[in-house]
Design an enzyme around this catalytic site. Structure first.
Site, mmCIF file in Angstrom:
data_model
loop_
_atom_site.group_PDB
_atom_site.id
_atom_site.type_symbol
_atom_site.label_atom_id
_atom_site.label_comp_id
_atom_site.label_asym_id
_atom_site.label_seq_id
_atom_site.Cartn_x
_atom_site.Cartn_y
_atom_site.Cartn_z
ATOM 1 N N LYS A 203 -32.125 49.711 17.101
ATOM 2 C CA LYS A 203 -31.885 48.820 15.949
ATOM 3 C C LYS A 203 -30.712 48.093 16.490
ATOM 4 O O LYS A 203 -29.553 48.891 16.420
ATOM 5 C CB LYS A 203 -31.809 49.437 14.494
ATOM 6 C CG LYS A 203 -31.396 48.533 13.544
ATOM 7 C CD LYS A 203 -31.581 49.159 11.995
ATOM 8 C CE LYS A 203 -31.309 48.230 10.901
ATOM 9 N NZ LYS A 203 -31.030 48.621 9.562
ATOM 10 N N GLU A 241 -31.206 55.442 23.135
ATOM 11 C CA GLU A 241 -31.431 55.818 21.723
ATOM 12 C C GLU A 241 -32.847 56.239 21.414
ATOM 13 O O GLU A 241 -33.264 57.031 20.642
ATOM 14 C CB GLU A 241 -31.047 54.475 20.926
ATOM 15 C CG GLU A 241 -29.715 54.138 20.498
ATOM 16 C CD GLU A 241 -29.152 55.187 19.396
ATOM 17 O OE1 GLU A 241 -29.703 55.991 18.785
ATOM 18 O OE2 GLU A 241 -28.020 54.982 19.092
ATOM 19 N N LYS A 256 -35.791 46.508 16.879
ATOM 20 C CA LYS A 256 -35.382 45.563 15.582
ATOM 21 C C LYS A 256 -34.139 44.624 15.964
ATOM 22 O O LYS A 256 -33.255 45.403 16.344
ATOM 23 C CB LYS A 256 -35.377 46.404 14.628
ATOM 24 C CG LYS A 256 -35.020 45.575 13.227
ATOM 25 C CD LYS A 256 -34.996 46.407 11.946
ATOM 26 C CE LYS A 256 -34.261 45.636 10.822
ATOM 27 N NZ LYS A 256 -33.883 46.432 9.822
ATOM 28 N N TYR A 329 -42.902 40.108 7.452
ATOM 29 C CA TYR A 329 -43.242 39.219 6.160
ATOM 30 C C TYR A 329 -44.300 38.626 6.091
ATOM 31 O O TYR A 329 -44.849 38.136 5.022
ATOM 32 C CB TYR A 329 -41.888 38.552 5.755
ATOM 33 C CG TYR A 329 -40.567 39.573 5.706
ATOM 34 C CD1 TYR A 329 -40.511 40.469 4.646
ATOM 35 C CD2 TYR A 329 -39.816 39.603 6.610
ATOM 36 C CE1 TYR A 329 -39.304 41.070 4.775
ATOM 37 C CE2 TYR A 329 -38.833 40.453 6.869
ATOM 38 C CZ TYR A 329 -38.785 41.288 5.682
ATOM 39 O OH TYR A 329 -37.479 42.259 5.562
HETATM 40 C C1 PBG Z 1 -31.380 48.936 6.252
HETATM 41 C C2 PBG Z 1 -32.362 47.883 6.648
HETATM 42 C C3 PBG Z 1 -32.048 46.552 7.056
HETATM 43 C C4 PBG Z 1 -33.299 46.147 7.631
HETATM 44 C C5 PBG Z 1 -34.206 46.945 7.376
HETATM 45 N N1 PBG Z 1 -33.628 48.077 6.871
HETATM 46 C C6 PBG Z 1 -30.704 45.872 7.000
HETATM 47 C C7 PBG Z 1 -29.761 46.219 7.549
HETATM 48 O O1 PBG Z 1 -29.385 46.943 8.582
HETATM 49 O O2 PBG Z 1 -28.493 45.666 7.396
HETATM 50 C C8 PBG Z 1 -33.278 44.468 7.769
HETATM 51 C C9 PBG Z 1 -34.708 43.798 7.745
HETATM 52 C C10 PBG Z 1 -34.539 42.445 7.822
HETATM 53 O O3 PBG Z 1 -33.586 41.989 8.030
HETATM 54 O O4 PBG Z 1 -35.922 42.006 7.592
HETATM 55 N N2 PBG Z 1 -30.715 49.636 7.087
#
Ligand code: PBG
Length: 340
Positions: A203, A241, A256, A329
């Site tokens: 992430k 990771e 992500k 989405y």
């Molecule tokens: C929570 C989380 C986030 C997203 C999913 N889980 C936001 C972040 O890390 O700030 C982002 C999802 C999206 O942008 O659609 N940690």
């Protein structure tokens, strides 16, 4: 002479040699759930997405099931936030309530519970924040730092609460070191040895999460997430990771965001031969919606992009890069588009 256009002459011919197929079976629909009844609050920066109370969530989920989307991932917005993220692991918190309702009414729907603290923290960070004295580790703004190991206990608690409520998969998205091992141990200790973990393994610290932070009301109140999420410049680090999360017991690993990170998806798939998910994040959704402007919130149609064509192309690219699972989405819309 080789003429590659020979196999592009008709739709049937092209379909015959198509390498990547899209299907509804790989899609996961994110949903935002909050307290209350009959709440269906539009998210300004994500046209077509809503914060839903549990009753409205059930209606939404029914339609999602009806079009054939197999899974949803839940994000909770609690009424009150504090510095311990109590709402994240309260047995009667908004997410456990939603999970129980969904599993009771729609038992065939896979319910994934996102495990993170940021939506429940008054300061919006994904972990316990402490004021550090001068020496070392003052890594958030104003001399604050995130206490990794104290955070693990709360994440593990949250995962057990969601599993108890009936979640089919738990999905840690916090990026603390060691969270998969901590969650696995806690689940196993409670007898949930067969509960899968989908970890947000790679992430990245991304500006593409902007609209989500409005949706989940989880923007950090100071500093940023760069001391726990990965620098967008680093693919080797992302692979480390992923390796760690797999070692710690992750059943599915996620990359992500999606669009700007398909090289990472590809390398993860090639190297680990593990189920891979991508998260097609809020900013990626908002960009296309803004350019396509399909009638919401205003009725004018901008039409700079053809939303359906662009989204089908994006989804095909995710699968081509190596993603098995797509969190998007557009899951519900995709199901309809694929049918047609
Ligand atoms: C929570 C989380 C986030 C997203 C999913 N889980 C936001 C972040 O890390 O700030 C982002 C999802 C999206 O942008 O659609 N940690």
């Amino acid at each position: 002479m080789t003429r590659l256009r020979r196999l592009r002459q008709s739709a049937a011919l092209r379909a015959l040699v198509r390498e990547t197929e899209l299907s509804v079976h790989h899609l996961v629909q994110p949903l935002f759930v909050r307290e209350g009844v009959r709440v269906r609050q539009p998210i300004r920066s994500m046209p077509g997405q809503f914060q839903l109370s549990v009753d409205e969530l059930l209606k939404e989920a029914e339609q999602i099931v009806a079009v054939g989307v197999p899974a949803v991932i839940l994000f909770g917005i609690p009424d009150r936030k504090d510095a311990k993220a109590s709402g994240a692991y309260a047995a009667n918190g908004v997410v456990p309530k939603a999970i129980r309702a969904l599993k009771q009414q729609l038992p065939g729907l896979l319910v994934v519970a996102d495990v993170c603290l940021c939506e429940y923290m008054s300061h919006g960070h994904c972990g316990i924040v402490r004021k550090t004295p001068k020496v070392g580790g003052a890594n958030l703004a104003g001399g604050y730092r995130v206490d990794n190991d104290a955070t693990l206990k709360l994440l593990a608690k949250a995962a057990v609460v969601y599993a108890d409520a009936g979640a089919d998969i738990v999905a840690p998205s916090d990026m603390m070191d060691g969270r998969v091992a901590a969650i696995r141990a806690a689940l196993d200790a409670r007898g949930f040895v067969e509960k899968p973990i989908m970890s947000y393994a790679a992430k990245f610290a991304s500006a593409f999460y902007g609209p989500f932070r409005e949706a989940a009301e989880s923007a950090p109140q100071f500093g940023n997430r760069k001391t726990y999420q990965i620098d967008c410049a680093n693919v080797e680090e992302a692979l480390r990771e992923v390796a760690l999360d797999i070692e710690e017991g992750a059943d599915i690993v996620m990359v992500k965001p999606a669009l700007a990170y398909l090289d990472v998806v590809h390398r993860v798939k090639e190297q680990f031969h593990h189920p891979v998910a991508v998260y097609n994040v809020s900013g990626e959704y908002a960009m296309v919606k803004a350019a396509a402007r399909s009638g919401w919130p205003r009725t004018d149609v901008r039409g700079w992009l053809d939303e359906k064509a662009v989204v089908l192309e994006m989804m095909t690219a995710f699968r081509r890069a190596g993603a098995d699972i797509i969190v998007t989405y557009w899951a519900r819309d995709m199901a309809r588009w694929l049918e047609g």
